[in-house]
Write an enzyme that holds these catalytic residues in place. Structure first.
Site, PDB file in Angstrom:
ATOM      1  CD  GLU A 312       5.838  20.230  -8.027  1.00 14.95           C
ATOM      2  OE1 GLU A 312       5.025  19.299  -7.791  1.00 14.95           O
ATOM      3  OE2 GLU A 312       6.731  20.554  -7.250  1.00 14.95           O
ATOM      4  N   PRO A 313       3.145  21.004 -13.627  1.00 19.88           N
ATOM      5  CG  PRO A 313       3.086  22.295 -15.574  1.00 19.88           C
ATOM      6  CD  PRO A 313       3.562  22.318 -14.138  1.00 19.88           C
ATOM      7  NE  ARG A 315      -3.493  14.046 -15.798  1.00 20.37           N
ATOM      8  CZ  ARG A 315      -3.721  12.820 -15.352  1.00 20.37           C
ATOM      9  NH1 ARG A 315      -4.092  11.879 -16.180  1.00 20.37           N
ATOM     10  NH2 ARG A 315      -3.601  12.554 -14.066  1.00 20.37           N
ATOM     11  CB  CYS A 390      -4.712 -14.100 -19.001  1.00 21.38           C
ATOM     12  SG  CYS A 390      -4.090 -15.045 -20.403  1.00 21.38           S
ATOM     13  CD  GLU A 391      -5.779 -10.071 -14.778  1.00 27.98           C
ATOM     14  OE1 GLU A 391      -6.902  -9.886 -14.262  1.00 27.98           O
ATOM     15  OE2 GLU A 391      -4.828 -10.611 -14.195  1.00 27.98           O
ATOM     16  CE1 TYR A 420       1.737  10.331 -13.875  1.00 29.76           C
ATOM     17  CE2 TYR A 420       0.214  11.734 -15.097  1.00 29.76           C
ATOM     18  CZ  TYR A 420       1.157  11.568 -14.095  1.00 29.76           C
ATOM     19  OH  TYR A 420       1.526  12.649 -13.326  1.00 29.76           O
TER      20      TYR A 420
END
Length: 492
Positions: A312-313, A315, A390-391, A420
């Site tokens: 199940e690839p 990426r 704002c992080e 992703y």
């Protein structure tokens, strides 16, 4: 010039900060005579003019070729040892109706992990019998829809799910094919949040419970047990983990044969890709060959026939084919002390951030970046590409080198964002999610429309009420009525 002492040990000072590492960037990416990057035959400045930034760009031909390559690699490797292999594209990496069609045209099946992903695959016209349905907490509604649609295989993830799948199958008069997900105890060398074979985690059942649970599955006339399933982690560079997991599964697989047929074995996905020039994942052909050899040897030792093997690839197929385009807004040199040595890092802020790429903040993931709108002869400097949220942890690229004259207005590209990134995107700080565009043979087309400010406000019922009120006021000579629109272009 010397390396910056703030740079991590794996990051090398580039000879040319304009060059693209071939294992990291899409296959068709190059620069034209003007120094502008071209992908799929399309200049990136043309893409920005048409669609704006931030922008996800997929090299369609590269996606398709990688899908075909992985299918061919596993098919040929397992044919050589006397069995067949099936490849499922893991839709969680990135799924759209177009992607689903590309995968089926390449001969792949598709793995979905929610009712939403199931709906996308079905909307793409994918034959439901070629779908696998995952998930540790599938709802009754999702199971009902999956069985009703004719999903090929449902992966049972817990003891409680056995009766629920059996009930859904009985309701629809079907004998549902199922796999049982087990934890093999093999721990991939990866980030803890990604390692999914640990015993103390939410997926699957203990390998020692498999025989009892398979007996329960087989007691239901509406279920057909087809094999075990495991997944040992993500971003795995070598074959050792897969080989060890296969070896552990064969022993249980052999005992299960005493109670009935076990035609399949699913070894999951997690094959790694290069995000930086320092990454060296195994060739997929070599990995497939190694796993096939180990599985064949284990089955021979156990004196059992080789099952059909599934992988199940996700990426691996779509990740390297994607880049994200940003526009630089500000640059800020920051003087620091590196173990008593004065050093400087250049912060380069762009018009996106953790809302379009959460992996850096979530996993400490490393990425590569380049200025794509031009070339430069300036000396390379250590940069950190930051987003606009704002992080303080809103970082897109932790460490890379760019030409020292990188400046506001420059077009920046980040590599290997096909997987992703869109899938994990959010509206944090009310940023609209970017569009996804495919490029091929000198043309571009939108796969997923970018959001607008109106899209964001459309879900806010208070804003809709205010808009109606403002529109009425405008007719009465009061405040203006229509909501302002984002400058992001609609679908072309």
């Amino acid at each position: 010039m010397p390396d910056n002492p703030l740079a991590p040990a794996w990051l090398q000072l580039p000879v040319d900060a304009n060059a693209f590492a071939p294992q990291v960037w899409p296959a068709t990416l190059s620069r034209d005579a003007d120094g502008v990057a071209v992908i799929g035959g399309v200049r990136v400045d043309k893409l920005v003019a048409d669609y704006g930034t931030p922008l996800y760009v997929l090299d369609e031909e590269y996606v398709r070729s990688r899908a075909e390559r992985v299918r061919r690699s596993f098919t040929e490797a397992f044919e050589r040892v006397g069995t067949a292999a099936e490849v499922y594209y893991a839709g969680k990496a990135f799924l759209s109706t177009d992607i689903a069609r590309w995968m089926t045209e390449a001969g792949l099946r598709i793995d979905v992990a929610s009712g939403g992903e199931l709906a996308v695959a079905l909307a793409a016209g994918v034959d439901a019998s070629r779908l696998g349905f995952h998930g540790n907490n599938k709802s009754d509604d999702e199971l009902d829809r999956a069985v009703a649609a004719g999903v090929g295989t449902i992966v049972i993830d817990s003891e409680q799910e056995i009766a629920r799948v059996a009930s859904a199958a009985s309701t629809h008069g079907r004998r549902q094919r199922v796999r049982l997900r087990v934890r093999t105890g093999v721990h991939a060398h990866t980030h803890d949040f990604l390692a999914t074979a640990h015993e103390d985690q939410k997926f699957g059942v203990a390998l020692g419970d498999a025989e009892r649970l398979v007996a329960d599955i087989r007691s239901h006339s509406s279920l057909e047990f087809v094999g075990l399933h495991c997944h040992i982690g993500s971003q795995i560079f070598g074959a050792d983990g897969f080989a060890e997991s296969a070896a552990r599964l064969v022993a249980v697989h052999a005992r299960l044969l005493a109670g009935g047929p076990v035609p399949e074995l699913n070894l999951g996905g997690g094959f790694g890709i290069a995000y930086t020039d320092a990454d060296r994942p195994d060739r997929i052909e070599d990995l497939a060959h190694r796993v096939a050899q180990v599985l064949a040897a284990e089955c021979e030792a156990a004196q059992i026939p080789l099952p059909t093997v599934a992988f199940e690839p996700g990426r691996y197929i779509v990740g390297p084919a994607g880049i994200t385009l940003y526009t630089v807004g500000t640059t800020k040199p920051v003087a620091l002390d590196a173990d008593g040595t004065a050093a400087q890092r250049l912060y380069v802020s762009v018009d996106g951030g953790m809302s379009d790429n959460a992996r850096t903040a979530l996993y400490g993931a490393d990425y590569s970046t380049r200025v794509l709108g031009r070339t430069s002869g300036a000396d390379p400097v250590l940069v950190r590409v930051a987003g606009k949220h704002c992080e303080s942890g809103d970082i897109v690229v932790n460490d890379d080198y760019l030409p020292g004259d990188v400046a506001p207005g420059d077009l920046l590209g980040v590599a290997a964002t096909g997987a992703y990134c869109w899938a994990l995107s959010s509206n944090y700080n009310y940023l609209a999610r970017p569009a996804v565009v495919a490029v091929r043979d000198g043309g571009s087309r939108m796969l997923v429309r970018g959001e607008t400010v109106d899209d964001l406000l459309a879900r806010d019922l208070g804003a809709r009420h205010s808009a109606v009120a403002a529109g009425t006021a405008a007719h009465d000579g009061g405040a203006p009525g229509p909501l302002g629109r984002s400058r992001r272009k609609e679908a072309l």
